[in-house]
Design a protein around this motif. Structure first.
Motif, PDB file in Angstrom:
ATOM      1  N   PHE A  31      -8.756  11.702  14.759  1.00  0.00           N
ATOM      2  CA  PHE A  31      -8.399  10.637  15.146  1.00  0.00           C
ATOM      3  C   PHE A  31      -6.545  11.633  15.958  1.00  0.00           C
ATOM      4  N   CYS A  32      -7.262  11.341  17.392  1.00  0.00           N
ATOM      5  CA  CYS A  32      -6.333  11.611  19.007  1.00  0.00           C
ATOM      6  C   CYS A  32      -6.066  11.017  19.765  1.00  0.00           C
ATOM      7  N   PRO A  33      -5.927   9.637  19.442  1.00  0.00           N
ATOM      8  CA  PRO A  33      -6.084   8.592  20.935  1.00  0.00           C
ATOM      9  C   PRO A  33      -4.743   9.502  22.559  1.00  0.00           C
ATOM     10  N   THR A  34      -6.094   9.759  23.622  1.00  0.00           N
ATOM     11  CA  THR A  34      -4.645   9.562  24.364  1.00  0.00           C
ATOM     12  C   THR A  34      -4.419   7.982  25.007  1.00  0.00           C
ATOM     13  N   TRP A  35      -2.984   8.038  25.293  1.00  0.00           N
ATOM     14  CA  TRP A  35      -2.080   7.021  25.756  1.00  0.00           C
ATOM     15  C   TRP A  35      -3.252   6.637  26.879  1.00  0.00           C
ATOM     16  N   PRO A  36      -3.527   5.055  27.096  1.00  0.00           N
ATOM     17  CA  PRO A  36      -3.848   4.680  28.149  1.00  0.00           C
ATOM     18  C   PRO A  36      -2.299   4.684  29.394  1.00  0.00           C
ATOM     19  N   LYS A  37      -2.323   4.684  30.841  1.00  0.00           N
ATOM     20  CA  LYS A  37      -0.956   4.580  31.519  1.00  0.00           C
ATOM     21  C   LYS A  37      -0.764   3.024  31.798  1.00  0.00           C
ATOM     22  N   MET A  48      -2.248  -5.370  23.150  1.00  0.00           N
ATOM     23  CA  MET A  48      -2.929  -6.972  21.971  1.00  0.00           C
ATOM     24  C   MET A  48      -3.505  -6.392  21.500  1.00  0.00           C
ATOM     25  N   LEU A  49      -4.248  -5.372  21.318  1.00  0.00           N
ATOM     26  CA  LEU A  49      -4.792  -4.425  20.142  1.00  0.00           C
ATOM     27  C   LEU A  49      -3.738  -4.109  18.342  1.00  0.00           C
ATOM     28  N   MET A  50      -3.135  -3.401  19.535  1.00  0.00           N
ATOM     29  CA  MET A  50      -1.946  -3.004  18.441  1.00  0.00           C
ATOM     30  C   MET A  50      -1.391  -4.458  17.781  1.00  0.00           C
ATOM     31  N   ASP A  51      -0.809  -5.250  18.496  1.00  0.00           N
ATOM     32  CA  ASP A  51      -0.485  -6.507  18.113  1.00  0.00           C
ATOM     33  C   ASP A  51      -1.415  -6.710  16.402  1.00  0.00           C
ATOM     34  N   GLY A  52      -2.187  -5.893  16.883  1.00  0.00           N
ATOM     35  CA  GLY A  52      -2.942  -7.174  15.513  1.00  0.00           C
ATOM     36  C   GLY A  52      -4.213  -8.724  15.156  1.00  0.00           C
ATOM     37  N   ARG A  53      -4.417  -7.770  17.439  1.00  0.00           N
ATOM     38  CA  ARG A  53      -4.467  -9.079  17.682  1.00  0.00           C
ATOM     39  C   ARG A  53      -6.162  -9.341  17.299  1.00  0.00           C
ATOM     40  N   VAL A  54      -7.043 -10.122  17.439  1.00  0.00           N
ATOM     41  CA  VAL A  54      -8.422  -9.926  17.327  1.00  0.00           C
ATOM     42  C   VAL A  54      -9.494 -10.550  18.879  1.00  0.00           C
ATOM     43  N   ILE A  73     -12.571  -1.905  27.055  1.00  0.00           N
ATOM     44  CA  ILE A  73     -12.807  -1.520  25.838  1.00  0.00           C
ATOM     45  C   ILE A  73     -13.955  -0.340  25.420  1.00  0.00           C
ATOM     46  N   PHE A  74     -14.057  -0.080  26.623  1.00  0.00           N
ATOM     47  CA  PHE A  74     -15.257   1.565  27.150  1.00  0.00           C
ATOM     48  C   PHE A  74     -14.520   2.210  27.064  1.00  0.00           C
ATOM     49  N   THR A  75     -13.246   1.740  28.058  1.00  0.00           N
ATOM     50  CA  THR A  75     -12.542   3.171  28.628  1.00  0.00           C
ATOM     51  C   THR A  75     -10.808   3.538  27.287  1.00  0.00           C
ATOM     52  N   LEU A  76     -11.137   2.665  26.712  1.00  0.00           N
ATOM     53  CA  LEU A  76     -10.396   2.886  25.148  1.00  0.00           C
ATOM     54  C   LEU A  76     -11.323   3.549  24.081  1.00  0.00           C
ATOM     55  N   ARG A  77     -12.614   3.414  23.491  1.00  0.00           N
ATOM     56  CA  ARG A  77     -13.274   4.573  23.092  1.00  0.00           C
ATOM     57  C   ARG A  77     -13.195   5.990  23.622  1.00  0.00           C
ATOM     58  N   ALA A  78     -13.303   6.012  25.384  1.00  0.00           N
ATOM     59  CA  ALA A  78     -13.212   7.243  25.747  1.00  0.00           C
ATOM     60  C   ALA A  78     -11.662   8.135  25.331  1.00  0.00           C
ATOM     61  N   PRO A  82     -10.421   4.260  18.300  1.00  0.00           N
ATOM     62  CA  PRO A  82     -11.576   3.489  17.530  1.00  0.00           C
ATOM     63  C   PRO A  82     -11.558   1.763  17.458  1.00  0.00           C
ATOM     64  N   VAL A  83     -11.563   1.546  19.109  1.00  0.00           N
ATOM     65  CA  VAL A  83     -12.217  -0.427  18.757  1.00  0.00           C
ATOM     66  C   VAL A  83     -13.711  -0.770  18.626  1.00  0.00           C
ATOM     67  N   GLU A  84     -13.133  -1.713  16.959  1.00  0.00           N
ATOM     68  CA  GLU A  84     -14.557  -1.950  16.555  1.00  0.00           C
ATOM     69  C   GLU A  84     -15.141  -3.054  16.948  1.00  0.00           C
ATOM     70  N   THR A  85     -16.025  -3.431  17.380  1.00  0.00           N
ATOM     71  CA  THR A  85     -16.556  -5.174  18.423  1.00  0.00           C
ATOM     72  C   THR A  85     -17.080  -5.911  16.414  1.00  0.00           C
ATOM     73  N   ILE A  86     -17.084  -7.068  16.700  1.00  0.00           N
ATOM     74  CA  ILE A  86     -17.525  -8.050  15.684  1.00  0.00           C
ATOM     75  C   ILE A  86     -19.057  -8.567  16.952  1.00  0.00           C
ATOM     76  N   GLU A  87     -20.134  -8.849  16.523  1.00  0.00           N
ATOM     77  CA  GLU A  87     -20.764  -9.694  16.999  1.00  0.00           C
ATOM     78  C   GLU A  87     -20.774 -11.240  16.006  1.00  0.00           C
ATOM     79  N   ILE A  88     -20.117 -11.965  16.961  1.00  0.00           N
ATOM     80  CA  ILE A  88     -20.886 -13.151  16.506  1.00  0.00           C
ATOM     81  C   ILE A  88     -21.715 -13.943  17.309  1.00  0.00           C
ATOM     82  N   PRO A  89     -22.813 -14.689  16.338  1.00  0.00           N
ATOM     83  CA  PRO A  89     -23.064 -15.890  16.930  1.00  0.00           C
ATOM     84  C   PRO A  89     -22.606 -16.584  17.700  1.00  0.00           C
ATOM     85  N   SER A  90     -23.208 -17.427  18.803  1.00  0.00           N
ATOM     86  CA  SER A  90     -23.173 -18.134  19.609  1.00  0.00           C
ATOM     87  C   SER A  90     -24.219 -18.574  20.836  1.00  0.00           C
ATOM     88  N   PRO A  91     -24.671 -19.736  20.211  1.00  0.00           N
ATOM     89  CA  PRO A  91     -26.003 -20.507  21.217  1.00  0.00           C
ATOM     90  C   PRO A  91     -25.472 -21.032  21.460  1.00  0.00           C
TER      91      PRO A  91
END
Length: 121
Positions: A31-37, A48-54, A73-78, A82-91
């Motif tokens: 775990f050695c992330p780079t901070w975004p600009k 938002m994520l570091m504030d504990g928000r989903v 999110i793709f950029t943050l992962r790059a 380690p941003v997690e994705t939670i997939e929720i059915p929403s028919p």
């Protein structure tokens, strides 16, 4: 001369389902992330994520006026977050198989990142 940082391995990037998770014989990357600009969409999403928000797309758009959360999110992962994705059915009537994504960052990574950055965001 600065001392080298100690890094810790990130959690899985996606939530596990009924099928379980594939085991790996390789150690996870540190775990050695780079901070975004500052001021970028990635910076706002990380805050938002570091504030504990989903967060989901409507919430991100309300805050940033951008609908590009998936790309952010793709950029943050790059950058090593380690941003997690939670997939929720929403028919819906027109899309019965519709699934939406929620994103979160485990609080332990927030604490580690702040400690690595001297407590400053």
């Amino acid at each position: 001369m600065n001392a080298p940082r100690k890094c810790q391995a990130p959690a899985p990037l996606t939530a596990t389902g009924a099928q379980g998770e594939q085991l790996s014989f390789l150690p996870p990357p540190p775990f050695c992330p780079t901070w975004p600009k500052r001021g970028t969409l990635a910076d706002k999403a990380l805050g938002m994520l570091m504030d504990g928000r989903v967060i989901d797309h409507p919430e991100f758009e309300d805050v940033t006026q951008s609908w590009r959360l998936g790309a952010v999110i793709f950029t943050l992962r790059a950058l090593g977050w380690p941003v997690e994705t939670i997939e929720i059915p929403s028919p819906t009537e027109h899309s019965p198989d519709r699934v939406i994504a929620l994103y979160r960052l485990d609080g332990k990574y927030t604490a580690q990142a702040l400690a690595m950055n001297g407590g400053a965001v």
